[in-house]
Design an enzyme around this catalytic site. Sequence first.
Site, PDB file in Angstrom:
ATOM      1  N   SER A  28      -7.176   3.255  10.989  1.00 52.16           N
ATOM      2  CA  SER A  28      -6.304   4.281  10.396  1.00 52.16           C
ATOM      3  C   SER A  28      -6.902   4.760   9.073  1.00 52.16           C
ATOM      4  CB  SER A  28      -4.910   3.704  10.124  1.00 52.16           C
ATOM      5  OG  SER A  28      -4.335   3.241  11.307  1.00 52.16           O
ATOM      6  N   LYS A  75       0.856  -1.194   0.000  1.00 51.77           N
ATOM      7  CA  LYS A  75       0.000   0.000   0.000  1.00 51.77           C
ATOM      8  C   LYS A  75       0.893   1.246   0.000  1.00 51.77           C
ATOM      9  CE  LYS A  75      -2.242  -2.286   3.907  1.00 51.77           C
ATOM     10  NZ  LYS A  75      -2.515  -2.115   5.332  1.00 51.77           N
TER      11      LYS A  75
HETATM   12  O1  PNS Z   1      -1.914  -3.308  10.744  1.00 47.50           O
HETATM   13  P1  PNS Z   1      -1.982  -4.333   9.659  1.00 47.50           P
HETATM   14  O2  PNS Z   1      -1.749  -3.699   8.330  1.00 47.50           O
HETATM   15  O3  PNS Z   1      -3.243  -5.143   9.715  1.00 47.50           O
HETATM   16  O4  PNS Z   1      -0.766  -5.338   9.932  1.00 47.50           O
HETATM   17  C1  PNS Z   1      -0.588  -6.469   9.129  1.00 47.50           C
HETATM   18  C2  PNS Z   1       0.766  -7.143   9.450  1.00 47.50           C
HETATM   19  C3  PNS Z   1       1.906  -6.152   9.312  1.00 47.50           C
HETATM   20  C4  PNS Z   1       0.727  -7.672  10.856  1.00 47.50           C
HETATM   21  C5  PNS Z   1       0.921  -8.338   8.466  1.00 47.50           C
HETATM   22  O5  PNS Z   1       0.712  -7.880   7.169  1.00 47.50           O
HETATM   23  C6  PNS Z   1       2.303  -8.982   8.549  1.00 47.50           C
HETATM   24  O6  PNS Z   1       2.647  -9.592   9.516  1.00 47.50           O
HETATM   25  N1  PNS Z   1       3.111  -8.822   7.476  1.00 47.50           N
HETATM   26  C7  PNS Z   1       4.475  -9.326   7.428  1.00 47.50           C
HETATM   27  C8  PNS Z   1       4.630 -10.371   6.343  1.00 47.50           C
HETATM   28  C9  PNS Z   1       4.169 -11.711   6.831  1.00 47.50           C
HETATM   29  O7  PNS Z   1       4.664 -12.245   7.809  1.00 47.50           O
HETATM   30  N2  PNS Z   1       3.173 -12.274   6.117  1.00 47.50           N
HETATM   31  C10 PNS Z   1       2.568 -13.531   6.470  1.00 47.50           C
HETATM   32  C11 PNS Z   1       1.492 -13.302   7.525  1.00 47.50           C
HETATM   33  S1  PNS Z   1       0.779 -14.785   8.058  1.00 47.50           S
END
Ligand code: PNS
Length: 181
Positions: free
Chosen positions: A147, A60
């Site tokens: 947000s 994003k």
């Molecule tokens: O605040 P958000 O955008 O809902 O957070 C999402 C987040 C950052 C926790 C998630 O996208 C994440 O952990 N991304 C890192 C990449 C990853 O580990 N992906 C597999 C998740 S099971």
Amino acid sequence: MKVRTLLPVGRTAKMQKNEKVVAIYPGSFDPITSGHLDVIERGSRICDRLIVAILRNESKSPLFGVEERMQMLTEVVAAYPNVEVDSFDGLLAHYALRKGARLILRGIRAISDYEYELQMALMNRRLQPQVETVFLLAGEQYSFISSKLVKEIIKLGGNIAGLVPPVIEQRLHERLKVQTT
Ligand code: PNS
């Protein structure tokens, strides 16, 4: 038969005595809201060290850059001595391992959050069985805040007082002034 022999392989390892509980609270935080802050406060009470971690490799296009978000978060969590701010790239499960974290904290606002959060928690457990995801309920007065909505409201001239910490409200006004002039 001993109970221990019945435990499945990969089950969360028992905590060592005196081991400090390190937790990660990951997210985009673009920007941090009052709901996020409520989860941070609750989280800081259930662990020894809480790392609020901003995801770097996001697809994003954020309103605030990672460094700006880190600075804003640092300001807002200054009142909590066991809370620190960091950023990470790649998989959360790998980051948690690098940080020696036992817990991943995620806030749940409503049942609609649950499906996505469940999927992520189970995937993270598969990737790193020793790390548990803990869901925290933000105060019900924050259950409608996101947000994304905060940004939409302020862009369209609405009042966001109370939805984000006051310093963040000011930063949002400054950012939007720059964007519209
Ligand atoms: O605040 P958000 O955008 O809902 O957070 C999402 C987040 C950052 C926790 C998630 O996208 C994440 O952990 N991304 C890192 C990449 C990853 O580990 N992906 C597999 C998740 S099971």
